[in-house]
Scaffold this active site. Structure first.
Site, PDB file in Angstrom:
ATOM      1  N   ASP A   1       7.899 -19.522  16.901  1.00 36.53           N
ATOM      2  CA  ASP A   1       7.673 -18.504  15.603  1.00 36.53           C
ATOM      3  C   ASP A   1       6.975 -20.454  14.345  1.00 36.53           C
ATOM      4  O   ASP A   1       8.250 -20.622  14.868  1.00 36.53           O
ATOM      5  CB  ASP A   1       8.251 -17.742  14.813  1.00 36.53           C
ATOM      6  CG  ASP A   1       6.782 -16.355  14.862  1.00 36.53           C
ATOM      7  OD1 ASP A   1       5.719 -17.174  14.214  1.00 36.53           O
ATOM      8  OD2 ASP A   1       7.186 -14.965  14.795  1.00 36.53           O
TER       9      ASP A   1
ATOM     10  N   ASP B   1      -0.205  -9.536  15.934  1.00 37.07           N
ATOM     11  CA  ASP B   1       1.130  -9.073  16.054  1.00 37.07           C
ATOM     12  C   ASP B   1       0.593  -7.596  15.496  1.00 37.07           C
ATOM     13  O   ASP B   1       0.867  -6.843  15.675  1.00 37.07           O
ATOM     14  CB  ASP B   1       2.021  -9.351  14.112  1.00 37.07           C
ATOM     15  CG  ASP B   1       2.150 -10.543  13.906  1.00 37.07           C
ATOM     16  OD1 ASP B   1       2.970 -11.047  15.623  1.00 37.07           O
ATOM     17  OD2 ASP B   1       3.033 -10.695  13.098  1.00 37.07           O
TER      18      ASP B   1
HETATM   19  C1  GLA Z   1       6.350 -13.074  13.642  1.00 38.72           C
HETATM   20  C2  GLA Z   1       5.926 -12.524  14.457  1.00 38.72           C
HETATM   21  C3  GLA Z   1       6.905 -11.418  15.151  1.00 38.72           C
HETATM   22  C4  GLA Z   1       7.688 -11.683  14.794  1.00 38.72           C
HETATM   23  C5  GLA Z   1       7.927 -12.187  13.600  1.00 38.72           C
HETATM   24  C6  GLA Z   1       9.314 -11.707  13.625  1.00 38.72           C
HETATM   25  O1  GLA Z   1       5.153 -12.670  12.375  1.00 38.72           O
HETATM   26  O2  GLA Z   1       3.731 -12.683  14.918  1.00 38.72           O
HETATM   27  O3  GLA Z   1       6.152 -11.126  16.673  1.00 38.72           O
HETATM   28  O4  GLA Z   1       8.734 -12.851  15.824  1.00 38.72           O
HETATM   29  O5  GLA Z   1       7.413 -12.501  13.236  1.00 38.72           O
HETATM   30  O6  GLA Z   1       9.917 -12.246  11.461  1.00 38.72           O
END
Ligand code: GLA
Length: 710
Positions: A458, A527
Site C-alpha cells: 500500500d 476503496d
Molecule cells: C488503504 C487500502 C485499503 C486498506 C487500507 C488499510 O486505504 O486501499 O484497501 O488496505 O489502506 O489501512
C-alpha cells in the site's frame, strides 16, 4: 535478455540518406519520420498502416518530431535544456538511426540526434509491437558538455496530428470515485492533464487518455489514440492546439518542480509512453493494450491469478489470532486460493490499532499475534490456502519508533509544522539507506516467513512537506529520484523473489500505471466497493488494463445489492471477498461458493480473453460486458440492471467478435438457484446482429451467460 533475431542497421550520415524515411510500423499503424534538408527530423505521417513503402517518399514534410525550446517554434516544446553558459536553446539534428527486430513481431527503432553547437545527444526510441498494434516510446538525453546541464522539460514522446477535430477523453475523479470518464473537444490552446502527488500517479486523474480524431470515437468505430505513461509518479499529458489547428501531444514526467541537473557524460532516460492507434474505435484500442500488457508488460501477465479472502472490511483493525484463524478457515470453506491479512498486525511501542500510529515498525503486535505471522502461515498451510500480507513500507507515522530513530529518513520540511495525509509521512526513497530499509521490510519478512505467498503493497499518502535531507541542494530532483528509488527497491525484490505476486495499492487506485505493473501482478481499483460504483470505476480502468490486473472484492458496501449482484461485478476483475461468512445467509454462502467455482471455469475468457464493452453504464440504466477466450470457444456475458425506470424499453444486447458461421449454445449460469438454464442455440451471426434480451426492469439485478461455440 531478449534475443536479437535479426539486425537491420541503417546507419546514415547526415546528407547521404537525408531523405530516407524512418518507418515505425505495426500491422495496423504507421508512424513515418524523415530527415529534412536542414538535418532535423520530421513526423510526416501517423495513421493507418501504409502498406506500400514507396508512398513514404511522397509524404509532405510534417512537423519537427521532437521540438526543442528556444528555436523558432512558439508552442509547447518536448525538450528544454539550459546550458552551462546560460543559453536556453537546443537544436537537434539527425546523426543516425538503427532498426532491429528483437523478437518475432517486435521491432525497435532508435534515432540519434545531436545539437551541432553544444553536442548534447538525444535518442528517440520506439518499439513497435506489430500484431498488438502498440508502440512504446521513450527518450534518452545525454550531456556531452563539460559541465552539468539543466533539464527543464524532457518529454517521453511527442506526437503530431492534423485533423479537423480532436476530442479528449480523460479519466478523472477522486479517492473512491476513480477513473470517471469525461469527453471534451480540444480547440486552440493548451490542455494539460497532470498530477503532482509524488508517490503515485493516480488519484484525481489517471495516467491515460483517449484522443478521438475528426469525430468522437465509439466502442466500435472511429480513429482513436489511446496513450498511457509508465511512471509511478507525477505525469503530464499536454495537448496543444496551434494557430493552424494542428495538435501536438506531449507525454512524460510532469516537469512541475522537477528541473533535473545532468552531470557531464550522464544520460537521462525518460519513462515509456505506450500508445495504440485504433481505426475501429475504443474497444479495439483496449484489446490492443490488453494483449500487449499480458504478453510483454505485466508481472506474470500470462499466468493465473489467485482468488482470495481479505480481512480488511471484515475486521478493520479489530482482530486477534483466533479471529484470523477463524477467517483462514472461512477462506478454505469458501474455496478461495488465499487468505490476505490486511493492515493492523504490526508495531509494539505504538501498536497499530488505527491509522494514527505504528507505521514503520514491522514487527508483529505481540498481544494481537502472540505467535507471530508464523502461526498464521502454518494455519493457512494446514487449511490448504495460501497466505498473503499487507505492508506499506514507504511510509511512517510520526507516532512510531522508526520516526523517533530516523527522522532524517522522512520527507519533511525542517523548519515548518508537519502536514499529515492520513496521519503519516513519506520516507525519502531518494536516499539509498532508506531504499535498503524498505527492501529489508520485504526481505526480512520473506526470510523469516518463507510461506508468505503474496503482498498487498500500500501507499496511502502523496508526498507532502516536500524536502529531502539527502538531496541537499538538489531538491528539485526529489519527485524523480523518489520514483527511481522505488523502482530500485522493487527491482531487488523481483530479482530475489521473482515468484511472489503482489497487489499494487495506494489508498484505492493511486497506483495504476504500466511501469508499476512490471513489478505487481495486479492493482486495487478503488476503496469504493459498492458494486454500482464499481461498475463505473472498473469500466474506466478496463479501457487500459486487462481484467486480470484489476482486483475486485465482494464486500458489504451497498447492502441493498444482492450477493449475486456484488459478486458478478467483482467477477469481471480479479475476484476476491472481503467479508465475514457470518454476515451472509446460508443461501448466500452457497451462492458464493458456486460463484468461485464458476469464476475459475470462466478464467480463460475473463482473465485472458478479449473484452467487449457492449453496453456502457454511462449511457443506460444497464451495463453489459463480454469476454471471449482467445480460442473462441468460451464467451461469457455479464448483464447488469442498475436503476431501470418504470416501463422503460429494453433492447437486445448484440455480441461482438464471434464467428458468424458457427453455432453457439447459450446458457444462463451462476444463478441463485444453482441451476444452469439453457437459453438456446444461435449462430454467431444471430448473436451479433439480433442479439439477446439480457436486461430486466429489476433494480440492481444481474445475469451471467455462458456462450459455448459448438
Ligand atoms: C488503504 C487500502 C485499503 C486498506 C487500507 C488499510 O486505504 O486501499 O484497501 O488496505 O489502506 O489501512
Amino acid at each position: 535478455m531478449r534475443q536479437i533475431l535479426s539486425l537491420t542497421c541503417a546507419l546514415a550520415a547526415i546528407g547521404a540518406f537525408a531523405a530516407t524515411p524512418i518507418a515505425i510500423n505495426t500491422d495496423a499503424s504507421s508512424l513515418i519520420l524523415s530527415v529534412g534538408d536542414n538535418g532535423r527530423v520530421y513526423q510526416n505521417y501517423f495513421g493507418k498502416r501504409l502498406l506500400n513503402s514507396a508512398d513514404y517518399a511522397a509524404l509532405p514534410q510534417g512537423t519537427e518530431a521532437y521540438l526543442t525550446h528556444g528555436m523558432e517554434d512558439y508552442f509547447e516544446p518536448a525538450l528544454h535544456i539550459n546550458h552551462p553558459d546560460g543559453n536556453p536553446s537546443t537544436e537537434l539534428k539527425y546523426v543516425s538511426h538503427e532498426t532491429k527486430q528483437v523478437s518475432p513481431g517486435v521491432v525497435e527503432t532508435s534515432i540519434l540526434l545531436a545539437d551541432p553547437v553544444y553536442k548534447d545527444e538525444v535518442t528517440l526510441h520506439y518499439t513497435a509491437y506489430q500484431p498488438e498494434n502498440v508502440i512504446v516510446a521513450y527518450t534518452e538525453i545525454t550531456n556531452k558538455e563539460n559541465k552539468p546541464i539543466e533539464l527543464e522539460k524532457y518529454a517521453s514522446s511527442m506526437l503530431h496530428f492534423n485533423n479537423k477535430n480532436y476530442y479528449l477523453t480523460e479519466f478523472s475523479g477522486d479517492w473512491a470515485n476513480e477513473a470517471h470518464m469525461t469527453d471534451q473537444p480540444l480547440h486552440y490552446g493548451k490542455k494539460e492533464v497532470d498530477t503532482k502527488l509524488g508517490t503515485r500517479a493516480n488519484m484525481f486523474v489517471s495516467p491515460f487518455f483517449y484522443l478521438s480524431l475528426d469525430a468522437p470515437a465509439t466502442e466500435e468505430n472511429g480513429e482513436v489514440l489511446m496513450g498511457t505513461l509508465g511512471w509511478t509518479g507525477n505525469f503530464r499529458f499536454c495537448f496543444d492546439v496551434d494557430n493552424r489547428g494542428k495538435l501536438r501531444v506531449i507525454s512524460g514526467i510532469n516537469p512541475y518542480y522537477s528541473r533535473y541537473s545532468l552531470a557531464k557524460g550522464e544520460t537521462f532516460q525518460t519513462p515509456e509512453f505506450i500508445f495504440t492507434l485504433s481505426q475501429d474505435g475504443k474497444g479495439q484500442a483496449s484489446r490492443n493494450l490488453h494483449d500487449w500488457a499480458r504478453k510483454y508488460k505485466v508481472k506474470d501477465g500470462e499466468g493465473d491469478r489467485m482468488t482470495l479472502l481479505n480481512n480488511w472490511e471484515a475486521t478493520y483493525f479489530d482482530f486477534n489470532e483466533d479471529k484470523l484463524v477463524g477467517l483462514i478457515g472461512e477462506a478454505k470453506e469458501l474455496g478461495v486460493d488465499m487468505f490476505l491479512l490486511d493492515d493492523g498486525w504490526f508495531a509494539n511501542k505504538y501498536p497499530r490499532h488505527s491509522d494514527t500510529q505504528g507505521l514503520g515498525d514491522w514487527d508483529e503486535t505481540s498481544d494481537k499475534l502472540p505467535n507471530g505471522i508464523g502461526r498464521l502461515t502454518a494455519e493457512a498451510k494446514k487449511q490448504g490456502v495460501k497466505f498473503g500480507l499487507w505492508i506499506e513500507p514507504e511510509m511512517v507515522n510520526p507516532k512510531s519508533e522508526l520516526y523517533e530513530k530516523h527522522k532524517d529518513w522522512v520527507i519533511t520540511l525542517p523548519n515548518r509544522d508537519e502536514y499529515y495525509f492520513r496521519n503519516q509521512l513519506v520516507l525519502d526513497l531518494a536516499n539509498p539507506q532508506v531504499q535498503d530499509y524498505v527492501y529489508g521490510v520485504v526481505d526480512n519478512l520473506l526470510t523469516k516467513y518463507p510461506d508468505i505467498a503474496y503482498f498487498k503493497w500500500d501507499c496511502n499518502s502523496p508526498i507532502t512537506n516536500i524536502y529531502s535531507n539527502h538531496l541537499k541542494d538538489k531538491q528539485s530532483h526529489l519527485y524523480i529520484d523518489y520514483v527511481r528509488g522505488l523502482y530500485s527497491v522493487l527491482d531487488r525484490i523481483k530479482a530475489k523473489y521473482p515468484n511472489v505476486p503482489m497487489m499494487m495499492c495506494a489508498g484505492g487506485s493511486g497506483r495504476t500505471d504500466y511501469k508499476g505493473l512490471e513489478y505487481f501482478t495486479e492493482f486495487w481499483c478503488s476503496d469504493n466497493t459498492d458494486p454500482v460504483e464499481r461498475l463505473y470505476i472498473q469500466y474506466g480502468f478496463s479501457h487500459v488494463f486487462p481484467s486480470k490486473t484489476m482486483s475486485a472484492h465482494v464486500t458489504t458496501w451497498n447492502k441493498d445489492a444482492s450477493i449475486k449482484f456484488r459478486t458478478n461485478v467483482a467477477m469481471m476483475g480479479k475476484l476476491g471477498f472481503d467479508i465475514k461468512l457470518d454476515d451472509l445467509s446460508g443461501n448466500d454462502v452457497a451462492y458464493a461458493k458456486q460463484a468461485i467455482k464458476n469464476y475459475n471455469s470462466l478464467k480463460p475468457a475473463i482473465l485472458d480473453g478479449d473484452l467487449y464493452r457492449l453496453v456502457s453504464p454511462y449511457d443506460h440504466n444497464h451495463a453489459a460486458t463480454q469476454y471471449s477466450s482467445k480460442d473462441g470457444k468460451q464467451t461469457v456475458l455479464f448483464a447488469f440492471d442498475i436503476f431501470p425506470r418504470y416501463d422503460e424499453f429494453l433492447y437486445n444486447t448484440k455480441l461482438q467478435g464471434l464467428d458468424p458461421n458457427a453455432t453457439y449454445a447459450v446458457a444462463e449460469i451462476d444463478r441463485m438457484d444453482g441451476q444452469n438454464q439453457q437459453i438456446g442455440q444461435y449462430t454467431g451471426e444471430y448473436l451479433m446482429n439480433v442479439g439477446l434480451p439480457v436486461f430486466t426492469r429489476n433494480k440492481m439485478d444481474s445475469r451471467v451467460y455462458q456462450i459455448m461455440k459448438n
